[in-house]
Scaffold this active site. Sequence first.
Site, PDB file in Angstrom:
ATOM      1  N   CYS A 135       0.860  -1.176   0.000  1.00 54.63           N
ATOM      2  CA  CYS A 135       0.000   0.000   0.000  1.00 54.63           C
ATOM      3  C   CYS A 135       0.898   1.228   0.000  1.00 54.63           C
ATOM      4  O   CYS A 135       2.112   1.113  -0.140  1.00 54.63           O
ATOM      5  CB  CYS A 135      -0.950  -0.009   1.197  1.00 54.63           C
ATOM      6  SG  CYS A 135      -0.110  -0.088   2.795  1.00 54.63           S
ATOM      7  N   THR A 136       0.338   2.400   0.178  1.00 47.61           N
ATOM      8  CA  THR A 136       1.112   3.637   0.028  1.00 47.61           C
ATOM      9  C   THR A 136       2.230   3.754   1.051  1.00 47.61           C
ATOM     10  O   THR A 136       3.397   3.917   0.699  1.00 47.61           O
ATOM     11  CB  THR A 136       0.191   4.861   0.128  1.00 47.61           C
ATOM     12  OG1 THR A 136      -0.877   4.724  -0.803  1.00 47.61           O
ATOM     13  CG2 THR A 136       0.972   6.135  -0.161  1.00 47.61           C
TER      14      THR A 136
END
Length: 309
Positions: free
Chosen positions: A183-184
């Site tokens: 994810c980010t």
Amino acid sequence: MTDHTSNMPFTVAALYRFARLDHYQSLQEPLAKLCCGQGIKGTLLLAAEGINGTVAGTEAAIKKLVDFLEAEPAIAGMELKYSHASEMPFKRMKVRLKKEIVTMGVDDIDPLQSVGTYVPATDWNALISDPDTILIDTRNDYETAIGTFAGAIDPQTKTFREFPQWVESHREELEGKMIAMFCTGGIRCEKATAYVKGLGFDDVFHLKGGILKYLEDVPAEKSRWEGECFVFDERVSVGHGLVEGEAELCHACRNPIAPEDKLSPLFEEGVSCPNCYHERTDEDRARFAERQKQVRLAKERGLKQHIGS
């Protein structure tokens, strides 16, 4: 904090920490006071399970905030990534109390008890190159639209709440595989891997520090990343080295748009883009066009920002 230059005056800090933070409510006021006093803007989320947020300010101001947070024993050692911005990427400062610091909507998920194996950014390529590895992007569709890892599965979720249902409907495909998630910044994967391990999967891994850490540590010539990484501020996206990307926001639907999207006949600044044109009515576009006109007139009068822009 490094690489601070005169043309990048704002330091952006993305941070999180899962922790037993029973006194989280008492931190709201002093954090808001400190940030506002230092000219810091962005969002910090506080919950009994920890802290999460992204903020921006001068290097000195961000250092004061980080020192304050690191002085809290439960938060010390938080996951922290720095980047820089040429302009202040947030409009205001918010310190919010929440039930979850990242909302999955599943009870009894505790990353402090069980979580996937952390994989450093420098080892990530080897893991995802293994043919027995299933690579899953845990972000939402508007984020994956402008960039992801080569070969990654995109669950096409609108919100993180939809991710558990996606896993449930694809359990057979995941059986017997190594599952790698990203994810980010790493926080969503903490919960995503905890959830998947709770279903009985053992070989579960996630990218430590998220995409941002990968783009910071892995040189472009060795990268498996394609495109840009969406970030939740006015920069919209970053690329390798965490430099500001080329993506922009469509101010009609708030989705990111790549430079090639602006070449589409469906794109009109502030009015529509290929993502939203067919979801809006002519009346909607007329309203957006009038708003965009007011934004343009405000800029021509020398005003930095128009309400609604």
